[in-house]
Design an enzyme around this catalytic site. Structure first.
Site, PDB file in Angstrom:
ATOM      1  N   SER A 176       0.830  -1.213   0.000  1.00 45.83           N
ATOM      2  CA  SER A 176       0.000   0.000   0.000  1.00 45.83           C
ATOM      3  C   SER A 176       0.858   1.255   0.000  1.00 45.83           C
ATOM      4  CB  SER A 176      -0.872  -0.028   1.256  1.00 45.83           C
ATOM      5  OG  SER A 176      -1.382   1.252   1.528  1.00 45.83           O
TER       6      SER A 176
ATOM      7  N   TYR B 172      -2.287  -0.525   9.999  1.00 45.76           N
ATOM      8  CA  TYR B 172      -2.492  -1.058   8.646  1.00 45.76           C
ATOM      9  C   TYR B 172      -1.203  -0.909   7.835  1.00 45.76           C
ATOM     10  CZ  TYR B 172      -3.969  -1.122   3.761  1.00 45.76           C
ATOM     11  OH  TYR B 172      -4.058  -1.379   2.413  1.00 45.76           O
TER      12      TYR B 172
HETATM   13  N1  LIG Z   1      -8.459  -0.111  -2.489  1.00 46.63           N
HETATM   14  C1  LIG Z   1      -7.375   0.620  -2.220  1.00 46.63           C
HETATM   15  O1  LIG Z   1      -7.361   1.860  -2.379  1.00 46.63           O
HETATM   16  C2  LIG Z   1      -6.118  -0.049  -1.738  1.00 46.63           C
HETATM   17  C3  LIG Z   1      -4.968   0.754  -1.561  1.00 46.63           C
HETATM   18  C4  LIG Z   1      -3.791   0.160  -1.113  1.00 46.63           C
HETATM   19  C5  LIG Z   1      -3.757  -1.205  -0.868  1.00 46.63           C
HETATM   20  N2  LIG Z   1      -4.873  -1.966  -1.012  1.00 46.63           N
HETATM   21  C6  LIG Z   1      -4.787  -3.404  -0.712  1.00 46.63           C
HETATM   22  O2  LIG Z   1      -5.236  -4.126  -1.848  1.00 46.63           O
HETATM   23  C7  LIG Z   1      -5.883  -5.345  -1.417  1.00 46.63           C
HETATM   24  C8  LIG Z   1      -7.293  -5.387  -1.974  1.00 46.63           C
HETATM   25  O3  LIG Z   1      -7.989  -4.224  -1.508  1.00 46.63           O
HETATM   26  P1  LIG Z   1      -9.511  -3.949  -1.816  1.00 46.63           P
HETATM   27  O4  LIG Z   1      -9.681  -2.489  -1.909  1.00 46.63           O
HETATM   28  O5  LIG Z   1      -9.963  -4.841  -2.907  1.00 46.63           O
HETATM   29  O6  LIG Z   1     -10.140  -4.407  -0.427  1.00 46.63           O
HETATM   30  P2  LIG Z   1     -11.439  -5.304  -0.123  1.00 46.63           P
HETATM   31  O7  LIG Z   1     -11.667  -5.208   1.344  1.00 46.63           O
HETATM   32  O8  LIG Z   1     -12.545  -4.934  -1.025  1.00 46.63           O
HETATM   33  O9  LIG Z   1     -10.926  -6.752  -0.506  1.00 46.63           O
HETATM   34  C9  LIG Z   1     -10.223  -7.602   0.382  1.00 46.63           C
HETATM   35  C10 LIG Z   1     -10.957  -8.927   0.434  1.00 46.63           C
HETATM   36  O10 LIG Z   1     -10.207  -9.805   1.265  1.00 46.63           O
HETATM   37  C11 LIG Z   1     -11.116 -10.588   2.010  1.00 46.63           C
HETATM   38  N3  LIG Z   1     -10.423 -11.074   3.204  1.00 46.63           N
HETATM   39  C12 LIG Z   1     -10.029 -10.357   4.296  1.00 46.63           C
HETATM   40  N4  LIG Z   1      -9.428 -11.180   5.177  1.00 46.63           N
HETATM   41  C13 LIG Z   1      -9.427 -12.438   4.629  1.00 46.63           C
HETATM   42  C14 LIG Z   1      -8.965 -13.694   5.062  1.00 46.63           C
HETATM   43  N5  LIG Z   1      -8.390 -13.854   6.255  1.00 46.63           N
HETATM   44  N6  LIG Z   1      -9.123 -14.760   4.234  1.00 46.63           N
HETATM   45  C15 LIG Z   1      -9.727 -14.621   3.012  1.00 46.63           C
HETATM   46  N7  LIG Z   1     -10.207 -13.441   2.567  1.00 46.63           N
HETATM   47  C16 LIG Z   1     -10.050 -12.357   3.366  1.00 46.63           C
HETATM   48  C17 LIG Z   1     -12.279  -9.655   2.320  1.00 46.63           C
HETATM   49  O11 LIG Z   1     -13.473 -10.359   2.577  1.00 46.63           O
HETATM   50  C18 LIG Z   1     -12.358  -8.809   1.043  1.00 46.63           C
HETATM   51  O12 LIG Z   1     -13.323  -9.306   0.147  1.00 46.63           O
HETATM   52  C19 LIG Z   1      -5.817  -5.331   0.102  1.00 46.63           C
HETATM   53  O13 LIG Z   1      -4.684  -6.058   0.495  1.00 46.63           O
HETATM   54  C20 LIG Z   1      -5.652  -3.857   0.438  1.00 46.63           C
HETATM   55  O14 LIG Z   1      -5.015  -3.687   1.684  1.00 46.63           O
HETATM   56  C21 LIG Z   1      -6.050  -1.413  -1.467  1.00 46.63           C
END
Ligand SMILES: NC(=O)c1ccc[n+]([C@@H]2O[C@H](COP(=O)([O-])OP(=O)(O)OC[C@H]3O[C@@H](n4cnc5c(N)ncnc54)[C@H](O)[C@@H]3O)[C@@H](O)[C@H]2O)c1
Length: 345
Positions: A143, A168
């Site tokens: 991130s 985080y």
């Molecule tokens: N969206 C953003 O702006 C952003 C920015 C930086 C980093 N990220 C990272 O990108 C990745 C995806 O983000 P996103 O926005 O799609 O988030 P999101 O919350 O929509 O997707 C994450 C998914 O992981 C699942 N999950 C959580 N814990 C779990 C576990 N123990 N086992 C199985 N599934 C699990 C959740 O149910 C969710 O559907 C994450 O790692 C997030 O930290 C996202």
């Protein structure tokens, strides 16, 4: 290729799974479908990939996509090591893309333990499985928040990142360190992707675009932190997915590694930071309504600016973000107002 996508019901993961399945890879998506935000949205995203909700809701049920013969979904947690090991033993993946995580900066202030379970313990299970089942390349979500208190912009992968301001961010930096260690010890390639504020259709209800659009449509006030004095490198979902797939497809023998450790980090952002107030004005214009605003101080865990230097990804994998903020917000609001949006407005 045989690819495991974790977090497959999530904002980014569901789109990555869809695109990989569409082009013909054999894809297994997993997700625990937790209730950090309304699972209705997670099931609706799966539905777009042909995964039916009534089948996906059952733990460990193997659900075949009705849209793609080469796509399966299984509801499991990456924190459940025996179940994860069985999955790896059964499907012989070539590559793994780990997007499952407890996301959200602000939530980590109030719910610290969720981050340990999925982001550290779950991530360790993924790496152990990669090690034991001869995975060639693990790609994982880091991130932009790892840049923490850094003030030099744009943020470059070569900058030191030792000052996180949320648990985080600390968990994501820990993932990078753990991955480096496993690549050095066991020789498999790991690549961390530092995503910069992702937005677009099917986005997360805890993030500002959806919070703002929902409040505007309900006639409720929006919270504007740091009195609007913030900048974010908002990046459209399709650009994020394209960058991610370029990394999944990349060869791991391109002579890019330092000290012969097959570990790499890439920023994936738009490289065009936008003032929060300009972002709000774009949403107001598309929604056709002005937001009532409550101006508040900076929140704990937040940073003033994010700004990606994406030169490395451009030079090494020819990545170029294409979608302008205006176009991206237009598409987001179009989806938000459409029947596809399953959330109550
Ligand atoms: N969206 C953003 O702006 C952003 C920015 C930086 C980093 N990220 C990272 O990108 C990745 C995806 O983000 P996103 O926005 O799609 O988030 P999101 O919350 O929509 O997707 C994450 C998914 O992981 C699942 N999950 C959580 N814990 C779990 C576990 N123990 N086992 C199985 N599934 C699990 C959740 O149910 C969710 O559907 C994450 O790692 C997030 O930290 C996202």
């Amino acid at each position: 290729m045989r690819i495991l996508v974790t977090g497959a019901a999530g904002f980014i993961g569901s789109k990555v799974m869809y695109e990989l399945a569409r082009r013909g890879d054999f894809v297994v998506g997993v997700d625990n479908i937790n209730d950090y935000y309304d699972p209705k949205l997670k099931y609706a995203r799966l539905q777009r990939c042909g995964i039916l909700s009534n089948e996906a809701a059952w733990d460990s049920n193997i659900v075949k996509s009705t849209l793609f013969d080469n796509c399966l979904f299984i509801r499991i947690s990456i924190a459940d090591k025996p179940v994860l090991d069985k999955l790896f033993a059964r499907y012989h993946f070539d590559k793994v893309i780990n997007l499952a995580a407890q996301a959200g900066v602000r939530y980590s202030i109030t719910h610290p333990y969720s981050y340990m379970q999925s982001n550290l313990y779950g991530f360790l299970n993924i790496m152990e499985a990669c090690r034991n089942y001869n995975i060639k390349h693990l790609i994982f979500a880091s991130s932009s928040s790892v840049y923490g208190m850094n003030s030099k912009t744009p943020f470059s992968e070569d900058d030191k990142v030792t000052t996180p301001v949320s648990l985080y961010a600390a968990s994501k930096k820990s993932n990078e360190l753990m991955a480096h260690c496993y690549s050095k010890l066991y020789g498999f390639a790991t690549t961390g992707l530092r995503y910069f504020t992702v937005y677009g259709p099917w986005g997360r209800p805890d993030m500002s675009p959806m919070l703002f659009a929902t409040a505007i449509s309900k006639g409720e006030p929006i919270k504007v932190f740091n009195n609007g004095n913030m900048m974010r490198d908002f990046t459209y979902i399709d650009d994020i997915v394209e960058g991610t797939i370029r990394v999944i497809d990349s060869a791991t023998d391109r002579g890019i590694y330092e000290n012969s450790v097959p570990y790499r980090i890439y920023n994936i952002g738009c490289s065009r930071p936008v003032k929060l107030m300009d972002f709000i004005h774009e949403i107001e214009a598309e929604m056709g309504k002005e937001a009532q605003k409550i101006y508040l101080p900076m929140q704990q865990g937040d940073v003033y600016m994010t700004y990606a230097d994406t030169t490395r990804l451009e030079n090494e994998l020819e990545y170029k973000p294409h979608v302008t903020l205006h176009e991206g917000i237009r598409k987001f609001v179009e989806w938000f107002k459409s029947e596809d949006n399953p959330l109550d407005l």
